[in-house]
Design a protein around this motif. Structure first.
Motif, short mmCIF file in Angstrom:
data_model
loop_
_atom_site.label_atom_id
_atom_site.label_comp_id
_atom_site.label_asym_id
_atom_site.label_seq_id
_atom_site.Cartn_x
_atom_site.Cartn_y
_atom_site.Cartn_z
N ASP A 93 5.57 -2.38 -6.29
CA ASP A 93 6.52 -1.27 -6.12
C ASP A 93 7.78 -1.84 -5.49
O ASP A 93 7.76 -2.31 -4.34
N LYS A 95 10.16 -0.54 -4.13
CA LYS A 95 10.56 0.17 -2.91
C LYS A 95 9.67 -0.17 -1.72
O LYS A 95 9.95 0.24 -0.60
N GLU A 96 8.62 -0.91 -1.97
CA GLU A 96 7.64 -1.25 -0.93
C GLU A 96 8.24 -2.27 0.04
O GLU A 96 9.03 -3.14 -0.34
N ALA A 97 7.84 -2.18 1.29
CA ALA A 97 8.30 -3.12 2.32
C ALA A 97 7.66 -4.49 2.16
O ALA A 97 8.24 -5.50 2.55
N CYS A 98 6.49 -4.54 1.57
CA CYS A 98 5.76 -5.80 1.38
C CYS A 98 6.52 -6.69 0.39
O CYS A 98 6.86 -6.26 -0.72
N LEU A 99 6.78 -7.93 0.76
CA LEU A 99 7.50 -8.89 -0.06
C LEU A 99 6.83 -9.07 -1.43
O LEU A 99 7.50 -9.10 -2.46
N SER A 101 4.63 -7.00 -3.09
CA SER A 101 4.70 -5.78 -3.90
C SER A 101 6.12 -5.53 -4.41
O SER A 101 6.32 -5.16 -5.56
N ALA A 102 7.12 -5.76 -3.57
CA ALA A 102 8.50 -5.48 -3.93
C ALA A 102 9.04 -6.42 -5.01
O ALA A 102 9.95 -6.04 -5.76
N ASN A 103 8.49 -7.61 -5.13
CA ASN A 103 9.05 -8.61 -6.04
C ASN A 103 8.16 -8.99 -7.22
O ASN A 103 8.58 -9.74 -8.09
#
Length: 148
Positions: A93, A95-99, A101-103
């Motif tokens: 996602d 929009k997720e803060a996790c590097l 998940s976000a990428n």
């Protein structure tokens, strides 16, 4: 990858094996082990791209409209299946803060784009004639036709 590419290659190899003969969608479907409606859909795409020609009515069907030695599997892939190596669903996602998940989506897009480039480059080396030659090295006969 979807099965349309395999069906298209199989159908074109069959038509190359039967030069100068019309093959009905029923005959091709029986040889490919699928239904005639699916064959007609794929053959419509192949016709639109100049690989086959059609004749309607009694004795009609499909005939190869090109030299099997000139048609690369890459050309067929581009007309039938471009973009199918990449799955329709992607994890992560943006929009997720996790590097991770976000990428992940962007990284996987790049991987699949590069993989498709390599795959297409490999398919450029193979033609319908190459496939037919490999088939002829195998066993069995085709729809009552003697192997040539």
């Amino acid at each position: 990858m979807n099965s349309e590419f395999t069906i298209a290659v199989h159908s074109l190899a069959l038509l190359a094996h039967l030069p100068g003969h019309m093959a009905s969608s029923e005959l091709i479907a029986q040889n490919v082990c699928t239904n005639p409606a699916r064959i007609r859909k794929i053959m419509g795409i192949l016709r639109k791209n100049g690989f086959v020609k059609t004749k309607e009515g009694v004795g009609g069907g499909y005939m190869l409209a090109c030299d099997p030695g000139d048609v690369t599997l890459a050309a067929i892939y581009r007309s039938i299946s471009t973009g199918t190596l990449k799955p329709h669903w992607c994890s992560g996602d943006p929009k997720e803060a996790c590097l991770v998940s976000a990428n992940m989506h962007g990284v996987m897009d790049q991987i699949f784009t590069e993989a498709e480039l390599y795959y297409t480059k490999y398919l450029e080396q193979l033609t319908i004639q190459t496939v037919l030659d490999k088939v002829r090295q195998g066993q069995g006969q085709c729809q009552g036709q003697n192997r040539q």
